[in-house]
Scaffold this motif. Sequence first.
Motif, PDB file in Angstrom:
ATOM      1  N   SER B  91       0.835  -1.210   0.000  1.00 31.48           N
ATOM      2  CA  SER B  91       0.000   0.000   0.000  1.00 31.48           C
ATOM      3  C   SER B  91       0.865   1.253   0.000  1.00 31.48           C
ATOM      4  CB  SER B  91      -0.928   0.007   1.207  1.00 31.48           C
ATOM      5  OG  SER B  91      -0.158   0.006   2.398  1.00 31.48           O
ATOM      6  N   LEU B  92       1.998   1.190   0.691  1.00 30.70           N
ATOM      7  CA  LEU B  92       2.868   2.380   0.787  1.00 30.70           C
ATOM      8  C   LEU B  92       3.619   2.646  -0.517  1.00 30.70           C
ATOM      9  CD1 LEU B  92       4.221   1.961   4.426  1.00 30.70           C
ATOM     10  CD2 LEU B  92       2.469   3.551   3.608  1.00 30.70           C
ATOM     11  N   LEU B  93       3.509   1.730  -1.476  1.00 31.73           N
ATOM     12  CA  LEU B  93       4.086   1.949  -2.808  1.00 31.73           C
ATOM     13  C   LEU B  93       2.972   2.142  -3.848  1.00 31.73           C
ATOM     14  CD1 LEU B  93       6.806  -0.888  -2.734  1.00 31.73           C
ATOM     15  CD2 LEU B  93       7.112   1.531  -2.182  1.00 31.73           C
ATOM     16  N   ARG B  94       1.779   2.467  -3.382  1.00 27.97           N
ATOM     17  CA  ARG B  94       0.613   2.617  -4.270  1.00 27.97           C
ATOM     18  C   ARG B  94       0.915   3.578  -5.435  1.00 27.97           C
ATOM     19  NH1 ARG B  94      -4.638   2.308  -2.554  1.00 27.97           N
ATOM     20  NH2 ARG B  94      -4.079   2.729  -0.389  1.00 27.97           N
ATOM     21  N   GLY B  95       0.865   3.043  -6.641  1.00 34.43           N
ATOM     22  CA  GLY B  95       1.012   3.916  -7.810  1.00 34.43           C
ATOM     23  C   GLY B  95       2.409   4.481  -7.987  1.00 34.43           C
ATOM     24  N   VAL B  96       3.434   3.853  -7.371  1.00 33.40           N
ATOM     25  CA  VAL B  96       4.800   4.376  -7.475  1.00 33.40           C
ATOM     26  C   VAL B  96       5.287   4.281  -8.919  1.00 33.40           C
ATOM     27  CG1 VAL B  96       6.022   2.207  -6.933  1.00 33.40           C
ATOM     28  CG2 VAL B  96       7.077   4.391  -6.362  1.00 33.40           C
ATOM     29  N   ASP B  98       3.384   3.197 -12.704  1.00 35.41           N
ATOM     30  CA  ASP B  98       2.311   2.609 -13.507  1.00 35.41           C
ATOM     31  C   ASP B  98       2.629   2.737 -14.988  1.00 35.41           C
ATOM     32  OD1 ASP B  98       0.502   1.844 -11.451  1.00 35.41           O
ATOM     33  OD2 ASP B  98       0.044   3.954 -11.133  1.00 35.41           O
ATOM     34  N   ASP B  99       1.917   1.972 -15.789  1.00 33.64           N
ATOM     35  CA  ASP B  99       1.953   2.124 -17.248  1.00 33.64           C
ATOM     36  C   ASP B  99       3.341   1.844 -17.817  1.00 33.64           C
ATOM     37  OD1 ASP B  99      -0.739   2.962 -17.051  1.00 33.64           O
ATOM     38  OD2 ASP B  99      -0.134   5.035 -16.750  1.00 33.64           O
ATOM     39  N   ASN B 329      -4.058  -0.496  -7.921  1.00 32.05           N
ATOM     40  CA  ASN B 329      -3.736   0.667  -7.116  1.00 32.05           C
ATOM     41  C   ASN B 329      -4.599   0.744  -5.872  1.00 32.05           C
ATOM     42  OD1 ASN B 329      -2.880   1.032  -9.903  1.00 32.05           O
ATOM     43  ND2 ASN B 329      -2.124   3.011  -9.233  1.00 32.05           N
ATOM     44  N   GLY B 449       5.546   7.995   1.756  1.00 36.59           N
ATOM     45  CA  GLY B 449       5.538   8.378   0.335  1.00 36.59           C
ATOM     46  C   GLY B 449       6.738   9.253   0.001  1.00 36.59           C
ATOM     47  N   VAL B 452      10.026   7.145   0.203  1.00 39.79           N
ATOM     48  CA  VAL B 452      10.190   6.266  -0.960  1.00 39.79           C
ATOM     49  C   VAL B 452      10.562   7.096  -2.186  1.00 39.79           C
ATOM     50  CG1 VAL B 452       8.982   4.732  -2.559  1.00 39.79           C
ATOM     51  CG2 VAL B 452       8.659   4.454  -0.089  1.00 39.79           C
ATOM     52  N   ARG B 453       9.893   8.218  -2.383  1.00 41.69           N
ATOM     53  CA  ARG B 453      10.169   9.085  -3.535  1.00 41.69           C
ATOM     54  C   ARG B 453      11.645   9.516  -3.528  1.00 41.69           C
ATOM     55  NH1 ARG B 453       6.772  12.665  -2.377  1.00 41.69           N
ATOM     56  NH2 ARG B 453       4.978  11.541  -3.205  1.00 41.69           N
TER      57      ARG B 453
END
Lengths: 457, 457
Positions: B91-96, B98-99, B329, B449, B452-453
């Motif tokens: 969850s803490l990497l949600r959408g880190v 995509d695509d 996500n 978030g 991680v970023r």
Amino acid sequence: MHPLWVSLALLAPWAQAQPVDTLWTARYVVTMDSQRRLIEQGAIAVKDGAIVAAGPATELRGRYTPKQRLDRPDAILIPGLINAHTHAAMSLLRGVADDLALQEWLEKFIFPAEARNLNAEFVRWGTRLAALEMMLGGVTTFADMYYFEDAVAEETKAAGMRGVLGQTVIQFPVADHKTPESALAATERFMARFANDPLIVPAVAPHAVYTNSDATLRKARQLANRFKMPLLIHLSETRRENDDLKAKRGMTPTHLLDLLGVLEGRTLGAHGVWLDDADIAILKQRGTGLAHCPSSNMKLASGAAPLAKILGAGIAMGLGTDGPAGSNNDFNLFEEMDLAAKLQKVTRNDPRALPAEEALAMATIHGARALGLENRIGSLEAGKRADIAAVSLRGAHAAPLFNVYSQLVYALKASDVTDVMVEGRLIVRSGASLALDAAAIQRKAAEYGNTVRNSLR
Amino acid sequence: MHPLWVSLALLAPWAQAQPVDTLWTARYVVTMDSQRRLIEQGAIAVKDGAIVAAGPATELRGRYTPKQRLDRPDAILIPGLINAHTHAAMSLLRGVADDLALQEWLEKFIFPAEARNLNAEFVRWGTRLAALEMMLGGVTTFADMYYFEDAVAEETKAAGMRGVLGQTVIQFPVADHKTPESALAATERFMARFANDPLIVPAVAPHAVYTNSDATLRKARQLANRFKMPLLIHLSETRRENDDLKAKRGMTPTHLLDLLGVLEGRTLGAHGVWLDDADIAILKQRGTGLAHCPSSNMKLASGAAPLAKILGAGIAMGLGTDGPAGSNNDFNLFEEMDLAAKLQKVTRNDPRALPAEEALAMATIHGARALGLENRIGSLEAGKRADIAAVSLRGAHAAPLFNVYSQLVYALKASDVTDVMVEGRLIVRSGASLALDAAAIQRKAAEYGNTVRNSLR
């Protein structure tokens, strides 16, 4: 204005600020403008129904004195979403018949339900229910194809929403007109009545090539062009629609429409699942817009539209929910964005297909272009009408945030929309409609549900 | 008891009523029991964490005296939803990321993000965030495969949720263990610690056949069988996983697992997108359960699992969200039900494929069977543990109502869940978690978030 003076105005609180109606501030403003500006700690100034500026909050706070401030520090502001294809009043038939083969669905449920229940009052309540659901989910504009479209227009205005509203023209007798001639005559009056409306774009909606004669299709085009209004039509939704026409007349629906001159003028084709390369070339040449309806195309097993080719050709393709009576069960553009992206990825075997930002573009600026409204809506920038939705980041599913587009398309939901503005007027505040009586609409929807259920026994 | 006495007890208010802890009443009770009873104006009586009865409200009101009444006249009660495959702490990497193509996604984002950030504290907060989102969306049980599974178990219990929690075993060094031997030894302690827990089923989770040696896979099975606990494993998720093994060893992952004896004991295989007919026959024979993850399979372009064959063979296949860091996500079982149905329809070219009731079965009773918990959860009937969710019908998207299953799968949303009970204890009331501090979790998620970023720069 002299550049020095601009700088001073920005810096100096004592410099004269410009009065505006509303100043929105938010954690992010997603403009979807031509540079795709994404403004952290952004703001939007609104005056007389239009956007005066979109930019950094610190800057706009100094430049404008608003009558009303809407501070949404935990939200993203996005252009109001555009539902490019629906049948709003079918809300009252939501889920009346799911998981059926097409013929059984139409013949045992939809046709009898419509034949036994449809009248102007039904359409009025159905439009209210649909408008309520759409606005609560951040939709500010919808393109409709249905019957009694005058009632749809009146209710859309009463709800404070924007609509491109297509009166259906069809070869067989339906609830509001027994002949296409009668429908065309009514559409002419409808167009005259709403020609200069700030919220309503009246349109003509010949149902499809397979349900109208060539002559009717031509007349519909002529009528639309006389009023400079759009023509809405279902186009290559199913394989059968294509196969039947090829067998009968040796051409695709798009080819036929082009031969008849129907594409010469603003046109929106809904679905476009079975468009071939020649069709796409024609649509590009004619400037035709399209509406992609992934929920409907999946649920009715229609197929996956060739989005790479369509968008690659530069054709404007928006996103639509289609109607909620079998094709879909709701009017949820957040789900359509998510599905559009996922359906392309799985069917094209490429996780990079239709990235989140492009799915959001389809629901906003591409939809506006498809409807011929790109000068008025679809992005948050000076000069556009103020159609804006605030999407909350407070949900457990909204944290953390790495990419705003990805969050909007894959994680955030229609239920995260808190505030919605159309034409500078707030129509949803803190998750509640300001113009519509939600409890009364719910009661009436339940009543109609019983009536429809009994009519099918 | 004599039948006459039963009748008297029902009729006579002065007859002695049985004391229970909670009596729920609602507009509908969707039992998902073997007769698929759907009870209008239904009720559920709960005592000592178990369901004592599910039946008509008029009947149960006379029969039971509850300490607590939960009247939900505008809601549907459903079995708590079962998320049969996830990686909660992601969850803490949600959408880190995509695509992206799979390799880029793994090598540039997921592996570095995990290598630089993962520790027990990260897993603790990630599980809290995931548990919060899941419970608010009606999920009462989840099957997890991740690292530091002791921390996952502690947080799952603290949240009041039920979990089948698999400690990852993998051939290369990871955050919690440098060798599979170390992971297996820790899993043994983990299983001993939670062997008799009412909420936690400790499990071993060898990641996949392509990330573990045959010897490790065998040891994992032996360990699971020693404690009579399940083994969780990724199985035929991608075409490449199958092709690679066929090229190297001339067999499918299922065939290999069977040869190694790994399927002899309770097993849950996640995904199963590329199972062939022989694989399905093996899984049926071994009683292996499966988890279908439509969002993940679409988003990562893995493909569409052959549900008709799998469910047709009588194999228990539940629904899972997979992890929220690219595969998905969110942890939204309502969306997985909707997608499961729609993906089958469009890929099998049949709108009748996977009807709504079967999609709901996958998210409830089939998921319970897949996890070997069908005697405890998955339906609302006497003798089962009291895992219950109330889904509100008050939304504009929830009216009118023609078919309860259709409404649940195609129209209602995770955000419509108002109340959730696990093991007879209310964990969500009026849309808020009772055990978890949502604001604190949100703040911490935002902090992680940022961390991680920065770690990926």
